[in-house]
Design a protein around this motif. Structure first.
Motif, PDB file in Angstrom:
ATOM      1  N   HIS A   1       0.753  -1.181  -0.137  1.00 46.97           N
ATOM      2  CA  HIS A   1      -0.040   0.112  -0.125  1.00 46.97           C
ATOM      3  C   HIS A   1       0.813   1.308  -0.016  1.00 46.97           C
ATOM      4  CE1 HIS A   1      -2.811   3.227   1.525  1.00 46.97           C
ATOM      5  NE2 HIS A   1      -1.953   3.305   2.660  1.00 46.97           N
ATOM      6  N   PHE A   2       1.543   1.381   1.085  1.00 46.86           N
ATOM      7  CA  PHE A   2       2.654   2.620   1.027  1.00 46.86           C
ATOM      8  C   PHE A   2       3.725   2.742   0.065  1.00 46.86           C
ATOM      9  CE2 PHE A   2       6.005   5.449   2.797  1.00 46.86           C
ATOM     10  CZ  PHE A   2       5.084   6.266   3.242  1.00 46.86           C
ATOM     11  N   TRP A   3       4.351   1.631  -0.253  1.00 47.16           N
ATOM     12  CA  TRP A   3       5.380   1.637  -1.508  1.00 47.16           C
ATOM     13  C   TRP A   3       4.727   1.933  -2.633  1.00 47.16           C
ATOM     14  CZ3 TRP A   3       7.660  -3.376   0.740  1.00 47.16           C
ATOM     15  CH2 TRP A   3       8.730  -3.037   1.522  1.00 47.16           C
ATOM     16  N   ALA A   4       3.589   1.740  -3.120  1.00 50.09           N
ATOM     17  CA  ALA A   4       3.150   2.000  -4.215  1.00 50.09           C
ATOM     18  C   ALA A   4       2.995   3.783  -4.358  1.00 50.09           C
ATOM     19  CB  ALA A   4       1.577   1.341  -4.552  1.00 50.09           C
ATOM     20  N   LEU A   5       2.304   4.250  -3.169  1.00 59.30           N
ATOM     21  CA  LEU A   5       2.422   5.728  -2.927  1.00 59.30           C
ATOM     22  C   LEU A   5       3.879   6.367  -3.144  1.00 59.30           C
ATOM     23  CD1 LEU A   5       1.042   8.427  -2.487  1.00 59.30           C
ATOM     24  CD2 LEU A   5       1.248   8.092   0.039  1.00 59.30           C
ATOM     25  N   ALA A   6       4.965   5.545  -2.524  1.00 60.28           N
ATOM     26  CA  ALA A   6       6.149   6.376  -2.395  1.00 60.28           C
ATOM     27  C   ALA A   6       6.800   6.090  -3.837  1.00 60.28           C
ATOM     28  CB  ALA A   6       6.989   5.283  -1.508  1.00 60.28           C
ATOM     29  N   ILE A   7       6.449   5.054  -4.681  1.00 57.64           N
ATOM     30  CA  ILE A   7       6.754   4.945  -6.063  1.00 57.64           C
ATOM     31  C   ILE A   7       6.426   6.539  -6.879  1.00 57.64           C
ATOM     32  CG2 ILE A   7       6.592   4.052  -8.241  1.00 57.64           C
ATOM     33  CD1 ILE A   7       6.861   1.170  -6.869  1.00 57.64           C
ATOM     34  N   HIS A   8       5.053   6.897  -6.699  1.00 62.65           N
ATOM     35  CA  HIS A   8       4.403   7.889  -7.196  1.00 62.65           C
ATOM     36  C   HIS A   8       4.891   9.010  -6.799  1.00 62.65           C
ATOM     37  CE1 HIS A   8       1.162   9.870  -9.321  1.00 62.65           C
ATOM     38  NE2 HIS A   8       0.874  10.700  -8.198  1.00 62.65           N
ATOM     39  N   ARG A   9       5.611   9.012  -5.530  1.00 65.72           N
ATOM     40  CA  ARG A   9       5.884  10.395  -5.131  1.00 65.72           C
ATOM     41  C   ARG A   9       7.382  10.436  -4.737  1.00 65.72           C
ATOM     42  NH1 ARG A   9       2.734  14.862  -5.670  1.00 65.72           N
ATOM     43  NH2 ARG A   9       0.523  14.342  -5.105  1.00 65.72           N
TER      44      ARG A   9
ATOM     45  N   PRO B   1      14.940   8.376   3.556  1.00 67.05           N
ATOM     46  CA  PRO B   1      15.325   6.902   2.970  1.00 67.05           C
ATOM     47  C   PRO B   1      14.407   5.770   2.609  1.00 67.05           C
ATOM     48  CG  PRO B   1      15.516   6.693   5.285  1.00 67.05           C
ATOM     49  CD  PRO B   1      15.151   8.255   5.048  1.00 67.05           C
ATOM     50  N   MET B   2      13.084   6.309   1.961  1.00 72.14           N
ATOM     51  CA  MET B   2      12.199   5.571   1.429  1.00 72.14           C
ATOM     52  C   MET B   2      12.631   4.421   0.442  1.00 72.14           C
ATOM     53  SD  MET B   2       9.608   6.176   3.336  1.00 72.14           S
ATOM     54  CE  MET B   2       9.140   7.588   4.358  1.00 72.14           C
ATOM     55  N   LEU B   3      12.215   3.226   0.372  1.00 74.49           N
ATOM     56  CA  LEU B   3      12.796   2.102  -0.453  1.00 74.49           C
ATOM     57  C   LEU B   3      12.944   2.602  -1.977  1.00 74.49           C
ATOM     58  CD1 LEU B   3      13.538  -0.604  -0.039  1.00 74.49           C
ATOM     59  CD2 LEU B   3      11.301  -1.563  -1.081  1.00 74.49           C
ATOM     60  N   PRO B   4      12.068   3.281  -2.728  1.00 73.25           N
ATOM     61  CA  PRO B   4      12.309   3.649  -4.046  1.00 73.25           C
ATOM     62  C   PRO B   4      13.300   4.822  -4.080  1.00 73.25           C
ATOM     63  CG  PRO B   4       9.956   4.009  -3.611  1.00 73.25           C
ATOM     64  CD  PRO B   4      10.768   3.780  -2.290  1.00 73.25           C
ATOM     65  N   VAL B   5      13.762   5.467  -3.035  1.00 73.83           N
ATOM     66  CA  VAL B   5      14.845   6.474  -3.121  1.00 73.83           C
ATOM     67  C   VAL B   5      16.204   5.681  -3.105  1.00 73.83           C
ATOM     68  CG1 VAL B   5      16.116   8.246  -2.115  1.00 73.83           C
ATOM     69  CG2 VAL B   5      13.579   8.442  -2.166  1.00 73.83           C
ATOM     70  N   THR B   6      16.146   4.781  -2.079  1.00 78.48           N
ATOM     71  CA  THR B   6      17.537   3.966  -1.558  1.00 78.48           C
ATOM     72  C   THR B   6      17.842   2.832  -2.421  1.00 78.48           C
ATOM     73  OG1 THR B   6      16.327   2.610   0.098  1.00 78.48           O
ATOM     74  CG2 THR B   6      17.143   4.809   0.856  1.00 78.48           C
ATOM     75  N   HIS B   7      16.680   2.023  -2.804  1.00 76.13           N
ATOM     76  CA  HIS B   7      16.976   1.030  -3.718  1.00 76.13           C
ATOM     77  C   HIS B   7      16.564   0.899  -5.327  1.00 76.13           C
ATOM     78  CE1 HIS B   7      17.897  -0.494   0.408  1.00 76.13           C
ATOM     79  NE2 HIS B   7      18.178  -1.718  -0.140  1.00 76.13           N
TER      80      HIS B   7
ATOM     81  N   ALA C   1       1.022   3.467 -10.398  1.00 71.85           N
ATOM     82  CA  ALA C   1       1.416   3.451  -8.969  1.00 71.85           C
ATOM     83  C   ALA C   1       0.338   4.036  -8.117  1.00 71.85           C
ATOM     84  CB  ALA C   1       2.682   4.231  -8.652  1.00 71.85           C
ATOM     85  N   ILE C   2       0.008   5.045  -8.365  1.00 75.35           N
ATOM     86  CA  ILE C   2      -1.202   5.747  -7.656  1.00 75.35           C
ATOM     87  C   ILE C   2      -2.453   5.053  -7.875  1.00 75.35           C
ATOM     88  CG2 ILE C   2      -1.964   7.438  -9.440  1.00 75.35           C
ATOM     89  CD1 ILE C   2      -1.475   8.162  -5.849  1.00 75.35           C
ATOM     90  N   ARG C   3      -2.680   4.394  -8.783  1.00 78.93           N
ATOM     91  CA  ARG C   3      -3.874   3.661  -9.152  1.00 78.93           C
ATOM     92  C   ARG C   3      -3.896   2.398  -8.031  1.00 78.93           C
ATOM     93  NH1 ARG C   3      -7.316   4.278 -13.725  1.00 78.93           N
ATOM     94  NH2 ARG C   3      -7.570   2.048 -13.703  1.00 78.93           N
ATOM     95  N   THR C   4      -2.607   1.733  -8.012  1.00 76.10           N
ATOM     96  CA  THR C   4      -2.481   0.641  -7.139  1.00 76.10           C
ATOM     97  C   THR C   4      -2.655   1.131  -5.455  1.00 76.10           C
ATOM     98  OG1 THR C   4      -0.857  -0.145  -8.689  1.00 76.10           O
ATOM     99  CG2 THR C   4      -0.768  -1.081  -6.404  1.00 76.10           C
TER     100      THR C   4
END
Length: 310
Positions: free
Chosen positions: A194-202, A212-218, A278-281
């Motif tokens: 749920h949250f990582w989908a938003l983190a990808i979008h943002r 250090p959100m996952l899409p930023v670090t990895h 991502a935001i739709r997910t």
């Protein structure tokens, strides 16, 4: 007209009061709190074979909502500098100056204290203590430490967000049942995709804020893979209520439909992403959790027959 000053009016004072009230309301993250209270409410209903004490349910829901709202307000205070750098959050009450630090902190403490006392006096001590622990877990452990320290912040910190069904259960029974922990496990597993989908979008927002959100670090690709894997795990975890006899065929069928839809979103996010995937997910994940818990509730009362509600 030189030196003219606007004379305060009753209408102007009312507008100012409404704006101030709206700012305090926004501090509580009402949409998030509503979802938390829904899962707590379902926990209350599932804890009883028949219709629970409605007055007790109302008081417990209010107390849980108040403490959850206070946790959100503390989060606003602690994250205001980060919020000011992110497009998604820069219009919140503290970055825009609509509320001062003193107002927000006082409001958060007052709301937390009132909610805790209400739960302690009118519900039971276990629910009051666990709800306060959830506030500490979110406002301190997650916001102050985990969010800034590790890309696994949302996984570890997800425990606090997964507590409400347990709080609902303890409000009705005074004990922590295995079924309540199973409901908690569902939300705990649901939180990362749920949250990582938003983190990808943002992701640009989080990168600009230095978090250090996952899409930023990895990277985004790795995060998409984990969203898919966690969604597969969620499908399996959501089967457990049926497998342990907690729910029946209605829940099983509905759960499979919802989780396969979630899996479809996650699959597209990984292998056929578009700008809005991502935001739709993320948005579907909210619908997924709401409908899943409502399915649990409907199935529960069908299991005991119409007389269970009388």
């Amino acid at each position: 007209m030189d030196g003219y000053k606007r004379i305060p009016t009753a209408a102007g004072s009312m507008v100012d009061a409404l704006a101030l009230g709206r700012a305090f309301w926004q501090l509580t993250k009402p949409r998030v709190v509503a979802l938390l209270v829904l899962t707590a409410w379902v926990g209350m209903m599932l804890a009883s074979d028949g219709l629970p004490d409605l007055a007790l349910m109302a008081v417990a829901s209010l107390g849980i909502a108040m403490v959850s709202g206070a946790a959100a307000a503390f989060n606003h205070v602690l994250d205001q500098k980060i919020d000011a750098r992110m497009a998604r959050t820069r219009m919140r009450p503290l970055p825009t100056g609509r509320l001062s630090n003193g107002q927000a902190v006082s409001f958060a403490f007052a709301l937390a204290a009132a909610g805790f006392v209400l739960l302690l006096v009118a519900v039971n001590a276990l629910t009051a203590v666990l709800t306060l622990a959830g506030l500490f877990g979110y406002a301190v452990v997650y916001t102050v430490f985990l969010k800034r320290a590790t890309p696994q912040n949302i996984v570890i910190g997800g425990v606090a967000g997964a507590l409400p069904p347990v709080l609902g259960w303890t409000a009705m029974t005074g004990t922590v049942g295995a079924e309540a922990l199973l409901l908690m496990m569902i939300i705990f597993t649901w939180t990362p995709p749920h949250f990582w989908a938003l983190a990808i979008h943002r992701v640009d927002d989080y990168r600009r804020a230095g978090l250090p959100m996952l899409p930023v670090t990895h990277g985004i690709e790795f995060t998409r893979t984990l969203v898919l894997l966690y969604t597969v795990l969620l499908l399996a975890v959501c089967l457990l209520p049926y497998l342990v006899g907690m729910s029946g065929l209605l829940y099983l069928a509905g759960s499979l439909v919802l989780n396969l839809q979630f899996l479809h979103h996650a699959w597209r996010l990984k292998f056929a992403p578009r700008a809005d995937t991502a935001i739709r997910t993320f948005r579907f994940s909210i619908t997924h959790l709401m409908l899943l818990f409502l399915l649990l509730l409907v199935d529960h009362y069908l299991k005991f027959g119409p007389g269970a509600l009388l």
